[in-house]
Design a protein around this motif. Structure first.
Motif, PDB file in Angstrom:
ATOM      1  N   LEU A  17      24.816 -21.347   1.211  1.00  0.00           N
ATOM      2  CA  LEU A  17      23.759 -22.355   1.267  1.00  0.00           C
ATOM      3  C   LEU A  17      22.497 -21.853   0.575  1.00  0.00           C
ATOM      4  O   LEU A  17      21.780 -22.627  -0.071  1.00  0.00           O
ATOM      5  N   GLN A  18      22.231 -20.568   0.687  1.00  0.00           N
ATOM      6  CA  GLN A  18      21.082 -19.994  -0.008  1.00  0.00           C
ATOM      7  C   GLN A  18      21.267 -20.081  -1.517  1.00  0.00           C
ATOM      8  O   GLN A  18      20.312 -20.344  -2.259  1.00  0.00           O
ATOM      9  N   LEU A  19      22.496 -19.889  -1.982  1.00  0.00           N
ATOM     10  CA  LEU A  19      22.778 -19.981  -3.413  1.00  0.00           C
ATOM     11  C   LEU A  19      22.652 -21.417  -3.919  1.00  0.00           C
ATOM     12  O   LEU A  19      22.423 -21.638  -5.115  1.00  0.00           O
ATOM     13  N   ALA A  20      22.816 -22.376  -3.010  1.00  0.00           N
ATOM     14  CA  ALA A  20      22.698 -23.782  -3.405  1.00  0.00           C
ATOM     15  C   ALA A  20      21.249 -24.193  -3.600  1.00  0.00           C
ATOM     16  O   ALA A  20      20.966 -25.208  -4.255  1.00  0.00           O
ATOM     17  N   ALA A  21      20.316 -23.428  -3.051  1.00  0.00           N
ATOM     18  CA  ALA A  21      18.904 -23.811  -3.097  1.00  0.00           C
ATOM     19  C   ALA A  21      18.329 -23.887  -4.516  1.00  0.00           C
ATOM     20  O   ALA A  21      17.643 -24.866  -4.847  1.00  0.00           O
ATOM     21  N   PRO A  22      18.549 -22.881  -5.394  1.00  0.00           N
ATOM     22  CA  PRO A  22      17.923 -22.938  -6.729  1.00  0.00           C
ATOM     23  C   PRO A  22      18.265 -24.180  -7.549  1.00  0.00           C
ATOM     24  O   PRO A  22      17.349 -24.829  -8.083  1.00  0.00           O
ATOM     25  N   PRO A  23      19.561 -24.578  -7.668  1.00  0.00           N
ATOM     26  CA  PRO A  23      19.827 -25.805  -8.431  1.00  0.00           C
ATOM     27  C   PRO A  23      19.249 -27.057  -7.769  1.00  0.00           C
ATOM     28  O   PRO A  23      18.863 -28.007  -8.460  1.00  0.00           O
ATOM     29  N   PHE A  42      12.820 -34.246 -11.403  1.00  0.00           N
ATOM     30  CA  PHE A  42      12.694 -35.677 -11.164  1.00  0.00           C
ATOM     31  C   PHE A  42      11.597 -36.030 -10.159  1.00  0.00           C
ATOM     32  O   PHE A  42      11.348 -37.211  -9.913  1.00  0.00           O
ATOM     33  N   GLY A  43      10.952 -35.029  -9.591  1.00  0.00           N
ATOM     34  CA  GLY A  43       9.899 -35.313  -8.626  1.00  0.00           C
ATOM     35  C   GLY A  43      10.402 -35.986  -7.366  1.00  0.00           C
ATOM     36  O   GLY A  43       9.818 -36.963  -6.893  1.00  0.00           O
ATOM     37  N   VAL A  44      11.504 -35.466  -6.803  1.00  0.00           N
ATOM     38  CA  VAL A  44      12.120 -36.051  -5.616  1.00  0.00           C
ATOM     39  C   VAL A  44      12.360 -34.956  -4.581  1.00  0.00           C
ATOM     40  O   VAL A  44      12.209 -33.768  -4.865  1.00  0.00           O
ATOM     41  N   THR A  45      12.746 -35.361  -3.377  1.00  0.00           N
ATOM     42  CA  THR A  45      13.215 -34.422  -2.363  1.00  0.00           C
ATOM     43  C   THR A  45      14.733 -34.419  -2.406  1.00  0.00           C
ATOM     44  O   THR A  45      15.365 -35.476  -2.391  1.00  0.00           O
ATOM     45  N   VAL A  46      15.330 -33.227  -2.468  1.00  0.00           N
ATOM     46  CA  VAL A  46      16.782 -33.091  -2.554  1.00  0.00           C
ATOM     47  C   VAL A  46      17.295 -32.537  -1.233  1.00  0.00           C
ATOM     48  O   VAL A  46      16.797 -31.522  -0.742  1.00  0.00           O
ATOM     49  N   THR A  47      18.281 -33.203  -0.649  1.00  0.00           N
ATOM     50  CA  THR A  47      18.814 -32.794   0.650  1.00  0.00           C
ATOM     51  C   THR A  47      20.312 -32.534   0.561  1.00  0.00           C
ATOM     52  O   THR A  47      21.010 -33.147  -0.261  1.00  0.00           O
ATOM     53  N   LEU A  48      20.782 -31.637   1.404  1.00  0.00           N
ATOM     54  CA  LEU A  48      22.207 -31.319   1.460  1.00  0.00           C
ATOM     55  C   LEU A  48      22.700 -31.602   2.868  1.00  0.00           C
ATOM     56  O   LEU A  48      22.165 -31.066   3.843  1.00  0.00           O
ATOM     57  N   TRP A  49      23.709 -32.468   2.962  1.00  0.00           N
ATOM     58  CA  TRP A  49      24.275 -32.883   4.247  1.00  0.00           C
ATOM     59  C   TRP A  49      25.694 -32.357   4.376  1.00  0.00           C
ATOM     60  O   TRP A  49      26.473 -32.420   3.419  1.00  0.00           O
ATOM     61  N   SER A  60      20.014 -28.544   4.567  1.00  0.00           N
ATOM     62  CA  SER A  60      19.075 -27.950   3.619  1.00  0.00           C
ATOM     63  C   SER A  60      18.260 -29.050   2.953  1.00  0.00           C
ATOM     64  O   SER A  60      18.765 -30.155   2.728  1.00  0.00           O
ATOM     65  N   SER A  61      17.008 -28.738   2.645  1.00  0.00           N
ATOM     66  CA  SER A  61      16.127 -29.704   1.994  1.00  0.00           C
ATOM     67  C   SER A  61      15.183 -28.968   1.053  1.00  0.00           C
ATOM     68  O   SER A  61      14.599 -27.951   1.426  1.00  0.00           O
ATOM     69  N   ASP A 104       9.280 -35.512   3.662  1.00  0.00           N
ATOM     70  CA  ASP A 104       9.639 -34.394   4.527  1.00  0.00           C
ATOM     71  C   ASP A 104      10.822 -34.781   5.409  1.00  0.00           C
ATOM     72  O   ASP A 104      10.756 -35.754   6.154  1.00  0.00           O
ATOM     73  N   MET A 105      11.927 -34.005   5.325  1.00  0.00           N
ATOM     74  CA  MET A 105      13.109 -34.268   6.146  1.00  0.00           C
ATOM     75  C   MET A 105      13.540 -32.964   6.806  1.00  0.00           C
ATOM     76  O   MET A 105      13.973 -32.033   6.122  1.00  0.00           O
ATOM     77  N   PRO A 106      13.445 -32.859   8.135  1.00  0.00           N
ATOM     78  CA  PRO A 106      13.766 -31.613   8.826  1.00  0.00           C
ATOM     79  C   PRO A 106      15.262 -31.365   8.944  1.00  0.00           C
ATOM     80  O   PRO A 106      16.050 -32.298   9.155  1.00  0.00           O
ATOM     81  N   ALA A 107      15.669 -30.108   8.787  1.00  0.00           N
ATOM     82  CA  ALA A 107      17.070 -29.732   8.953  1.00  0.00           C
ATOM     83  C   ALA A 107      17.504 -29.988  10.391  1.00  0.00           C
ATOM     84  O   ALA A 107      16.709 -29.928  11.328  1.00  0.00           O
ATOM     85  N   GLY A 108      18.790 -30.275  10.562  1.00  0.00           N
ATOM     86  CA  GLY A 108      19.344 -30.541  11.882  1.00  0.00           C
ATOM     87  C   GLY A 108      19.465 -32.010  12.214  1.00  0.00           C
ATOM     88  O   GLY A 108      20.123 -32.375  13.194  1.00  0.00           O
TER      89      GLY A 108
END
Length: 282
Positions: A117-123, A131-138, A150-151, A161-165
């Motif tokens: 999950l940490q490796l997924a953060a950079p891309p 694109f000036g957006v918030t990117v989230t991983l579900w 992850s957000s 702002d979207m909190p994990a969990g």
């Protein structure tokens, strides 16, 4: 949504509250949703594993049962099951039990997943910045839920702002359209699940199905303010080695902030990011 301008603070709180309410409201409505139910054998198994890892020394079944106030026969059966599952070791000579290598492997896999999950953060950060957006991983959670793991926010002044969990029904939002296209539900099953969802603004089943089919064709899905008021989301599936959806990556932005061509470009970018994340997460 947060911004450096004080006038947007109340809007930020409202957006987060709206998203939180949508998540909370769905909890009791999903088909396989559970209330605060404790399955005692499962709870006892976890207590036994916790006890064995804390003591760090082999223990007899009778001693474990006494320390944990578990019926001896029940304790023995649970221990026998845990041994069969390779998470507890049994010494036939001393008749004692200890935490097994299988349990260590489970912990190792959990740590490895966290590292991935940490490796997924950079891309994800790159797409957020571009694109000036918030990117989230579900991540898919069982048969009927997804959970935000992850957000990554845009470094610009404006972001959501979207909190994990946070947890959502599996058919909700842009991600839900992706799952609906892959779960193999009958028309009646889909209708039953759809009728239990609560949307921020009305959407018909016919419109939802049309958007599901569109998502199937183009490889990404969108939710234009149906899940959360004033928010548009675009999502793509991140599949495991068996081609099952294990995660979805989603971008969220202010609704109406982009034209149709920009939305299409972002959708393709999210789809490409999902493919990149497959090589990182699996």
């Amino acid at each position: 949504m947060t911004t450096k301008k004080n006038t947007a603070v109340s809007e930020s709180a409202g957006t987060r509250a709206s998203v939180a309410r949508r998540s909370a409201d769905q909890a009791p409505k999903s088909r396989a949703a559970t209330s605060a139910v404790t399955v005692k054998p499962v709870a006892n198994a976890i207590r036994i594993l916790r006890y064995l890892t804390q003591t760090g020394a082999p223990e007899r079944a009778a001693d474990i049962a006494r320390h944990l106030s578990i019926n001896p026969s029940t304790c023995f059966n649970i221990l026998r099951t845990l041994v069969a599952e390779d998470v507890v070791d049994f010494n036939a000579l001393s008749k004692t039990y200890s935490a097994g290598l299988g349990l260590a492997r489970l912990v190792e896999q959990l740590v490895t997943q966290g590292q991935r999950l940490q490796l997924a953060a950079p891309p994800m950060q790159d797409l957020a910045a571009e694109f000036g957006v918030t990117v989230t991983l579900w991540r898919r959670l069982g048969a009927d839920r997804i959970v935000l793991v992850s957000s990554e926010s845009s470094p610009t002044d404006l972001h959501i702002d979207m909190p994990a969990g946070q947890r959502l029904p599996i058919l909700m939002g842009a991600s839900g359209r992706l799952f609906a296209a892959r779960l193999g539900l009958t028309d009646e099953q889909l209708r039953e699940e759809f009728e239990q969802l609560r949307w921020a603004r009305p959407i018909s089943l016919e419109t939802y199905v049309r958007e599901v089919n569109r998502a199937r064709r183009r490889g990404w899905a969108s939710d234009d303010g149906y899940f959360a008021t004033g928010v548009m989301a675009i999502a793509a599936a991140v599949c495991d080695k068996s081609d099952n959806i294990a995660f979805t990556v989603s971008t969220v932005m202010i609704r109406g902030d982009r034209g149709e061509a920009q939305v299409e470009a972002l959708g393709e970018a999210v789809r490409d990011l999902a493919h990149r994340l497959e090589s990182v997460l699996f």
